[in-house]
Every structure is written in structure tokens, then in C-alpha cells.
Motif scaffolding. Structure first.
Motif, PDB file in Angstrom:
ATOM      1  N   UNK A 136      -3.501   6.001  -1.736  1.00 54.82           N
ATOM      2  CA  UNK A 136      -2.671   6.017  -0.534  1.00 54.82           C
ATOM      3  C   UNK A 136      -2.267   4.624  -0.085  1.00 54.82           C
ATOM      4  N   UNK A 137      -2.567   3.606  -0.863  1.00 49.30           N
ATOM      5  CA  UNK A 137      -2.204   2.250  -0.481  1.00 49.30           C
ATOM      6  C   UNK A 137      -3.149   1.628   0.528  1.00 49.30           C
ATOM      7  N   UNK A 138      -4.348   2.153   0.653  1.00 47.61           N
ATOM      8  CA  UNK A 138      -5.351   1.598   1.556  1.00 47.61           C
ATOM      9  C   UNK A 138      -6.608   1.293   0.751  1.00 47.61           C
ATOM     10  N   UNK A 139      -7.320   0.249   1.136  1.00 44.74           N
ATOM     11  CA  UNK A 139      -8.565  -0.072   0.446  1.00 44.74           C
ATOM     12  C   UNK A 139      -9.702  -0.205   1.448  1.00 44.74           C
ATOM     13  N   UNK A 173     -12.042  -5.699  -2.225  1.00 43.89           N
ATOM     14  CA  UNK A 173     -10.684  -5.912  -2.727  1.00 43.89           C
ATOM     15  C   UNK A 173     -10.695  -6.144  -4.231  1.00 43.89           C
ATOM     16  N   UNK A 174     -11.684  -6.891  -4.728  1.00 47.01           N
ATOM     17  CA  UNK A 174     -11.779  -7.119  -6.165  1.00 47.01           C
ATOM     18  C   UNK A 174     -12.051  -5.819  -6.900  1.00 47.01           C
ATOM     19  N   UNK A 175     -12.877  -4.945  -6.322  1.00 47.73           N
ATOM     20  CA  UNK A 175     -13.133  -3.638  -6.936  1.00 47.73           C
ATOM     21  C   UNK A 175     -11.851  -2.829  -7.045  1.00 47.73           C
ATOM     22  N   UNK A 176     -11.017  -2.872  -6.003  1.00 49.37           N
ATOM     23  CA  UNK A 176      -9.743  -2.155  -6.053  1.00 49.37           C
ATOM     24  C   UNK A 176      -8.844  -2.706  -7.148  1.00 49.37           C
ATOM     25  N   UNK A 177      -8.867  -4.017  -7.338  1.00 48.98           N
ATOM     26  CA  UNK A 177      -8.031  -4.626  -8.372  1.00 48.98           C
ATOM     27  C   UNK A 177      -8.532  -4.252  -9.766  1.00 48.98           C
ATOM     28  N   UNK A 178      -9.848  -4.278  -9.964  1.00 50.32           N
ATOM     29  CA  UNK A 178     -10.400  -4.031 -11.295  1.00 50.32           C
ATOM     30  C   UNK A 178     -10.303  -2.572 -11.690  1.00 50.32           C
TER      31      UNK A 178
END
Length: 597
Positions: A296-299, A349-354
Motif C-alpha cells: 500500500x506504499x506504507x512502511x 526502511x532497510x527491510x522494506x528495501x531488501x
């Protein structure tokens, strides 16, 4: 295998790797040596004659070419930047207690302390060498050798590796447990300080980096041809070193494990149970809770804090986990950080990127969400977006409320419209959009065993979602499945920012959590979303968050259950009776219009 035996075995294998490097160098210098002999013989009038002159004309250019090729390979191997894991760097100012604990642990183990500490958004810990010049290492320091190795008083030892710690460990484990788990990892800095082992590792990492450079797409035939030769030579050397490098690392691990036996051995056995529990909670949190938000575009900005909540809930539900929650009264390891909230946000945020592939920082369409806002900003929005897509597809198919149905003649989106359409009626055929062939349940193995109406609607939903993805701007995905467009990175002076300079953003996500959803799963998700929207708009139900299962529907403050089997019955058999009975029991009115996104 004892400390000394493991260290000696690792050093022996390191020497073999270094001998392979020396042989490769000798092989490259051999033609030049022959050419020097031939030229020296001509200069001293000893090797004269037509045959010797011909040999000189052949060997000398060949030797020059070999030297140029060897120089090119050596240059690429030396300058290629070894791969580095994406991490959140932790400075000593941000975690003085954590650095103090690690240094005390290194002193007890009689090994060099790690040069720095970083966090990874995963349930693992390791040592990582970042001494390459591209990584900007601190000056090398003198360290003691591992047991059984000789002293090298005139040699500069390599800088100690970086200690990478799994961020979920810091929030779930207590300080003593973290110390016990890190003991075998920190003990590995001893072998890393040995010059022979460090040189062997540096050589293998350089070859691996050279292969990566040669495999990267290049412009122009000349660079591509040169790098193809470099890649071939690096692969040959890697194959020669593979077995010996593996045995060297096994020896290093054995020596480190044996050395760590003397530190918190009893506590480490208990702490290993917490490692497995933390991994289970982390996996459930990512796949059930974080993934819907990312789509949904939220982290979620406090994933590690969510791990504690998820594992506490697991301890409450699972009798096998009884007693684990009682540990929460002890000091958590995250207290060793000065600003645990900022570190948790950077790791989240890094988890969302990985795991999902998202922008480097917050933006208008990519923003953090607190756990307290998760039900309204993620769950409610997710259900209404899916319900809106479901009705758009029905509109494109020309579906109208069936004659004699319970749907009111309001023209608004209702759950009855969906139920009536999916109800299996003998002889009824799903209307098709002009020019679009009607799919059959047999066209897709995943849709076999469903009704014709369900298969058609599932196929159309999949096609609609694919069109949304295809029409999204470059670097942006639809909110239903992936993250939106990139945004600016956080300021360089933030307390903790992902160490993105060492890894390639173009390959995101590096570790995708789940494969794409099948057509059957998409239809089930969209139908469930429509049911939940009707419940919220007609029966005063509310969106909720279950720490282990993700988005959930709350009715009278209690979590609703048994919805999934009834949805599948409608999809597979075309029988709405169980679902309608469930709706009536909760007071949900399917004929009333619902609000869509």
C-alpha cells in the motif's frame, strides 16, 4: 577440534590458496622470463643463429601480451569492490554500551575487537570484512595472532572485520542472551587477524568481485571482450580455490566455536532457543503484517518493536512458548542503544528495501506508519482499494445485479452484486467484454476446480492488476502490489541510515518474501476485502491488526473467524449459502452500498 587444531587447519588451507595465487603469478611471468633469457643471450653473443632469432621474435611479443593480460587481471581484481551486505551502521556514539559489551567479550575471548558494529534486518549475525579501500577502512592496527600461529613482529595486521548483528535480536533478546549468542561470532576475529588467512580471504574476495565486474553489462565490444577474458581467468582461479577456501572457513568456524565454549556456555544454549523463536516471529511479521503495508506504499517504522509484540502474542497462544514472556522483565538488548527508535526506523526502511524493493527514503507516496495507525491507514485502505478494483472489473464485464436478487436498485457497489454473480446457476454464462476471449477453468491449473464465473473473474482481476503495473511510471508500482516511486534519501546526518553505498539498488528486492499471488488467491483476497468493507459499513465492524496473522476484521471488539473457508466455498463450488449465513449471523447487510477507495 580444539582452538589450536582448528586454527592450524585454517592456516594450512590459507597457505594452499596463497600458493595457487603464487603459481598463477609464476605462470604469468614465465614467458617474460624466457624472453629475458633469450634477449640476454643475444646481447652476450651466446644464443645466436636463425633459430634463436625466430624464438626471440615469437616469445618476446607473446610475453608482452601475457604481461599485459596479467596486469589487466591484477588491476581488476585489486580495484573491484567486494560485495558488502546492506546494513545500518551503528557508531560508538550511538551505542557506547553495546560497543563496551562487545569489547569486554573480545577481551574475555582474547581476540581483537571488531572494528565497527552494524545491524541487519534479519535474524542472523556474522563478521564482514570491509578493509577494501573502497570501503574507507580505518588504519590497520596491531593484533595478536590466533593460537598456534607464529608471531610477525614486523608485519601490519589487517583491520578487524565489522560485526553485523540481526536487529530483531536486539529487541527480543535480553542483554545476557545477546552476549552469549555473539560469543562464537566475535571469536572469529582471531582467525581474521592472521595475515595468511586475511590474505587468502582478500584474494578470494577479489576474484569474486572481478567475476561480478566481468558479468556486468558493458558498452562497446572492446571493454566487453577484455572483461570476458578477465572473467574467465578469475573463474578458473576461483574453481581452483573453492575447496581450500571452504575448508579454511570451516577451520576458522571450528576454532571460533571452540574458543567461545568458555564464555556463557550454559546461557548460550538457552539463548539459541530465543534465536529460533525470534526467526519465527520475524518471518510472520514480515509476510503477514509488513507485506500488506508495503503493497500500500506504507512502511511500518517499528518492525523490531513489532517482533516483541508478535512473539509475546505467540507466547500467550502457544503452550510450547510458555515462560518466554517472563523474560520481558529483564533488560532488553535494545537498551544498549542511545536512540533505539531511530535505529529501529532505519532498520525497518532497510527491510522494506531488501524484501520488497522500495525507495531510499520517505516521500509523498511512500511514508512510514505507526502501529497505532496501521488498521486505519493500511488495513482499511487495502480492503477498499481491492473492493474498488473488483467492482471495476465487474463493470468492464457488464455484470449487473441478477433479476430477483436481494441487491437494492441503488446503482452503488454492493456485496450482493458479487455474491449473485459468483453463485453457480445451471445454464448461466458470464458476459464477456467484446474482443476479449472468455477464459475457462481449464486454461489455468490454479483455477481448475473452480466455477466458470470464478475462473473468469479471477483471470480478469489478474489482467487488471497486470495493466495497472504496466501503466505505472518507471520505478513506481501500484499500491496493490508494490511500492511507489523513489524519493529522496534521508539526510546524511541522521542517527542511523542504511549503508547503501556498498550495494546495487538496481537489483531490488534482493530477497523477495513471496512469489506473485495466483489468480485464485487474488480473487479470494478481493472477495474477502469486499466482505470486510460491507461489515465495516453496515455492521459497525472495524479493521484490526493481529500480530501473527496481519489484517483482521473486528466485530464487537472480537476478531472474526471462519471467513476464509466460506469464501473458498463460494469460489470453488459457487455456493453462497455458508457465506450468507455468516453474514446474517454478524448482522452484515450485503444489499447495502459500501464506500470504496
Amino acid at each position: 577440534m580444539g582452538v589450536e587444531a582448528g586454527a592450524q587447519a585454517a592456516r594450512a588451507r590459507a597457505l594452499v590458496v596463497l600458493r595457487i595465487r603464487s603459481r598463477a603469478l609464476a605462470l604469468a611471468l614465465l614467458p617474460a622470463a624466457v624472453a629475458v633469457i633469450l634477449l640476454a643471450g643475444a646481447a652476450t653473443d651466446r644464443l645466436v643463429g636463425t633459430g634463436w632469432d625466430a624464438a626471440r621474435w615469437v616469445v618476446t611479443p607473446f610475453a608482452a601480451l601475457v604481461l599485459l593480460a596479467a596486469a589487466a587481471i591484477a588491476l581488476v581484481v585489486a580495484r573491484a569492490r567486494p560485495a558488502t551486505s546492506p546494513t545500518v551502521p551503528i557508531t560508538e556514539e550511538a551505542a557506547p554500551d553495546l560497543y563496551r559489551m562487545v569489547r569486554d567479550l573480545a577481551d574475555r575471548l582474547d581476540v581483537p575487537a571488531p572494528s565497527a558494529i552494524a545491524l541487519t534486518p534479519d535474524c542472523d549475525s556474522w563478521l564482514e570484512d570491509r578493509s577494501h579501500r573502497a570501503h574507507g577502512p580505518p588504519p590497520a592496527e596491531e593484533h595478536d595472532d590466533i593460537a598456534g600461529a607464529g608471531r610477525h613482529p614486523h608485519r601490519r595486521h589487517p583491520v578487524a572485520p565489522v560485526l553485523v548483528i540481526g536487529s530483531p535480536f536486539l529487541w527480543w533478546m535480553r542483554v545476557g542472551e545477546l552476549r552469549a549468542v555473539l560469543a562464537p561470532v566475535v571469536a572469529g576475529t582471531g582467525p581474521s587477524a592472521h595475515p595468511d588467512i586475511a590474505a587468502a580471504r582478500r584474494f578470494v574476495r577479489g576474484l569474486d568481485a572481478a567475476v561480478a565486474v566481468a558479468s556486468a553489462p558493458r558498452r562497446g565490444p572492446v571493454p566487453r571482450g577484455v572483461l570476458a577474458g578477465v572473467g574467465w581467468a578469475a573463474r578458473v582461479l576461483l574453481r581452483s580455490c573453492r575447496v581450500h577456501a571452504g575448508e579454511m572457513e570451516r577451520g576458522v568456524a571450528a576454532a571460533a566455536a571452540e574458543r567461545a565454549q568458555a564464555v556463557d556456555y550454559g546461557l548460550r544454549i538457552v539463548a539459541q532457543e530465543q534465536v529460533g523463536l525470534a526467526y519465527a516471529g520475524w518471518d510472520r511479521l514480515l509476510t503477514r503484517v509488513a507485506l500488506p503495508a508495503w503493497r500500500m506504499g506504507r512502511w511500518p517504522s517499528r518492525l523490531d518493536a513489532g517482533v516483541v509484540a508478535a512473539l509475546t502474542e505467540l507466547s500467550r497462544r502457544d503452550r510450547l512458548a510458555e515462560g518466554f514472556a517472563s523474560r520481558l522483565g529483564e533488560r532488553p538488548a535494545c537498551d544498549l542503544l542511545e536512540e533505539p527508535g531511530a535505529v529501529d526506523e532505519a532498520a525497518s526502511l532497510l527491510a522494506a528495501r531488501l524484501f520488497h524493493g522500495v525507495p531510499a527514503g520517505p516521500g509523498p507516496e511512500w511514508s512510514p506508519v505507526d502501529w497505532s495507525d496501521y488498521p486505519d491507514e493500511v488495513v482499511d485502505r487495502k480492503w477498499r482499494v481491492d473492493a474498488a478494483r473488483l467492482h471495476r472489473v465487474l463493470d468492464a464485464m457488464g455484470v449487473r445485479p441478477a433479476p430477483g436478487s436481494t441487491a437494492s436498485d441503488t446503482g452503488g457497489p454492493t456485496l450482493s452484486r458479487v455474491l449473485d454473480h459468483l453463485t453457480d446457476r445451471a445454464g448461466e454464462k458470464t458476459p464477456a467484454t467484446a474482443g476479449t476471449p472468455e477464459p475457462s477453468p481449464d486454461d489455468d491449473e490454479d483455477l481448475s476446480g473452480t466455477t466458470t464465473h470464478s475462473a473468469t473473474l479471477a483471470a480478469r482481476l489478474s489482467a487488471e492488476l497486470a495493466r495497472e503495473e504496466a501503466t505505472a511510471p518507471p520505478g513506481q508500482s501500484t499500491t496493490a502490489s508494490a511500492a511507489p516511486a523513489p524519493a529522496a534519501a534521508p539526510p546524511a546526518g541522521s542517527p542511523a541510515t542504511p549503508d547503501t553505498a556498498f550495494w546495487d539498488d538496481r537489483a531490488l528486492p534482493l530477497f523477495p518474501l513471496q512469489p506473485p499471488r495466483t489468480a485464485r488467491e487474488l480473487l479470494a483476497d478481493h472477495l474477502t476485502a469486499m466482505v470486510c468493507c460491507a461489515a465495516m459499513d453496515t455492521a459497525d465492524a472495524t479493521p484490526g491488526l493481529d500480530w501473527l496473522d496481519g489484517p483482521t476484521l473486528l466485530h464487537n471488539g472480537e476478531r472474526t473467524a471462519d471467513l476464509a473457508p466460506k469464501v473458498l466455498t463460494l469460489i470453488e463450488d459457487g455456493d453462497p449459502t455458508p457465506l450468507r449465513a455468516w453474514l446474517a449471523e454478524l448482522g452484515i447487510r450485503p444489499e447495502k452500498p459500501v464506500r470504496l477507495a
